[in-house]
Write a protein that holds these residues in place. Structure first.
Motif, mmCIF file in Angstrom:
data_model
loop_
_atom_site.group_PDB
_atom_site.id
_atom_site.type_symbol
_atom_site.label_atom_id
_atom_site.label_comp_id
_atom_site.label_asym_id
_atom_site.label_seq_id
_atom_site.Cartn_x
_atom_site.Cartn_y
_atom_site.Cartn_z
ATOM 1 N N PHE A 157 -2.307 -1.958 16.735
ATOM 2 C CA PHE A 157 -2.335 -1.174 15.538
ATOM 3 C C PHE A 157 -3.338 -1.599 14.331
ATOM 4 C CE2 PHE A 157 -0.750 0.231 11.230
ATOM 5 C CZ PHE A 157 -0.833 1.710 11.386
ATOM 6 N N LYS A 158 -3.294 -2.909 14.119
ATOM 7 C CA LYS A 158 -4.191 -3.541 13.405
ATOM 8 C C LYS A 158 -5.678 -3.509 13.743
ATOM 9 C CE LYS A 158 -0.758 -7.029 11.478
ATOM 10 N NZ LYS A 158 -0.286 -8.195 11.482
ATOM 11 N N ALA A 159 -5.748 -3.516 15.101
ATOM 12 C CA ALA A 159 -7.193 -3.445 15.584
ATOM 13 C C ALA A 159 -7.624 -2.041 15.410
ATOM 14 C CB ALA A 159 -7.199 -3.839 17.078
ATOM 15 N N GLY A 160 -6.876 -1.100 15.580
ATOM 16 C CA GLY A 160 -7.257 0.373 15.480
ATOM 17 C C GLY A 160 -7.554 0.835 14.026
ATOM 18 N N LEU A 161 -6.657 0.116 13.253
ATOM 19 C CA LEU A 161 -6.975 0.356 11.732
ATOM 20 C C LEU A 161 -8.302 -0.255 11.170
ATOM 21 C CD1 LEU A 161 -5.615 1.665 9.520
ATOM 22 C CD2 LEU A 161 -4.374 -0.600 8.947
ATOM 23 N N ALA A 162 -8.681 -1.452 11.732
ATOM 24 C CA ALA A 162 -9.811 -2.115 11.414
ATOM 25 C C ALA A 162 -11.210 -1.178 11.767
ATOM 26 C CB ALA A 162 -9.779 -3.271 11.989
ATOM 27 N N GLU A 163 -10.837 -0.623 12.928
ATOM 28 C CA GLU A 163 -11.986 -0.016 13.560
ATOM 29 C C GLU A 163 -12.051 1.343 12.807
ATOM 30 O OE1 GLU A 163 -13.066 2.473 17.666
ATOM 31 O OE2 GLU A 163 -11.527 0.940 17.853
ATOM 32 N N LEU A 164 -11.137 1.975 12.355
ATOM 33 C CA LEU A 164 -11.074 3.240 11.664
ATOM 34 C C LEU A 164 -11.638 3.062 10.206
ATOM 35 C CD1 LEU A 164 -10.314 5.943 11.290
ATOM 36 C CD2 LEU A 164 -8.100 5.444 10.469
ATOM 37 N N ASP A 165 -11.589 1.691 9.443
ATOM 38 C CA ASP A 165 -12.114 1.294 8.319
ATOM 39 C C ASP A 165 -13.269 1.237 8.293
ATOM 40 O OD1 ASP A 165 -9.739 1.289 6.786
ATOM 41 O OD2 ASP A 165 -9.076 -0.928 7.180
ATOM 42 N N ALA A 166 -13.973 0.514 9.569
ATOM 43 C CA ALA A 166 -15.214 0.388 9.672
ATOM 44 C C ALA A 166 -16.027 1.626 9.788
ATOM 45 C CB ALA A 166 -15.605 -0.298 11.322
ATOM 46 N N ARG A 167 -15.429 2.464 10.676
ATOM 47 C CA ARG A 167 -16.089 3.784 10.665
ATOM 48 C C ARG A 167 -16.379 4.739 9.464
ATOM 49 N NH1 ARG A 167 -13.571 6.920 16.298
ATOM 50 N NH2 ARG A 167 -14.570 5.197 17.664
ATOM 51 N N ILE A 168 -15.189 4.589 8.585
ATOM 52 C CA ILE A 168 -15.028 5.131 7.347
ATOM 53 C C ILE A 168 -16.268 4.658 6.214
ATOM 54 C CG2 ILE A 168 -13.895 5.467 4.950
ATOM 55 C CD1 ILE A 168 -11.432 5.796 6.907
ATOM 56 N N ALA A 169 -16.219 3.284 6.446
ATOM 57 C CA ALA A 169 -17.260 2.639 5.704
ATOM 58 C C ALA A 169 -18.842 3.104 6.331
ATOM 59 C CB ALA A 169 -17.285 0.931 5.823
ATOM 60 N N ASN A 170 -18.977 3.117 7.429
ATOM 61 C CA ASN A 170 -20.095 3.818 8.012
ATOM 62 C C ASN A 170 -20.554 4.842 7.529
ATOM 63 O OD1 ASN A 170 -21.941 4.874 10.206
ATOM 64 N ND2 ASN A 170 -22.245 2.810 10.625
ATOM 65 N N ALA A 171 -19.425 5.882 7.394
ATOM 66 C CA ALA A 171 -19.832 7.143 6.923
ATOM 67 C C ALA A 171 -20.111 7.207 5.642
ATOM 68 C CB ALA A 171 -18.450 8.033 7.405
ATOM 69 N N GLU A 172 -19.338 6.408 4.781
ATOM 70 C CA GLU A 172 -19.785 6.499 3.319
ATOM 71 C C GLU A 172 -21.063 5.917 3.135
ATOM 72 O OE1 GLU A 172 -16.591 3.801 1.855
ATOM 73 O OE2 GLU A 172 -15.262 5.478 1.645
ATOM 74 N N THR A 173 -21.527 4.898 3.865
ATOM 75 C CA THR A 173 -22.866 4.622 3.691
ATOM 76 C C THR A 173 -23.989 5.554 3.905
ATOM 77 O OG1 THR A 173 -22.170 2.282 4.103
ATOM 78 C CG2 THR A 173 -24.589 2.676 4.623
#
Length: 82
Positions: free
Chosen positions: A45-61
């Motif tokens: 769950f933590k790994a999936g959440l970290a991946e989701l956070d990274a994707r969101i940060a990429n989209a924001e950029t």
């Protein structure tokens, strides 16, 4: 992995006022649900959440750069017209 204590579940339900037959039915449903499907571990769950956070940060950029590009175009058009 922890073992599912169905007796404790049934006792908790009956202690809370559930009819024993209802408590047994709920306990059986919980046991069946626990026996089926792929369950996510806390680490997964933590790994999936970290991946989701990274994707969101990429989209924001990407969105920020696009907005800056549009703002630049608007400024350029206004200078040409003005």
């Amino acid at each position: 992995m922890a073992t599912l204590d169905t007796l404790a579940i049934a006792r908790t339900l009956t202690d809370a006022g559930a009819d024993p037959k209802l408590a047994d039915a709920i306990t059986a449903a919980v046991r069946e649900a626990a026996d089926h499907g792929d369950h996510v571990t806390p680490d997964q769950f933590k790994a999936g959440l970290a991946e989701l956070d990274a994707r969101i940060a990429n989209a924001e950029t990407r969105l920020t750069w696009r907005m800056l590009g549009i703002a630049g175009l608007v400024v350029a058009v206004l200078r040409l017209l003005g």
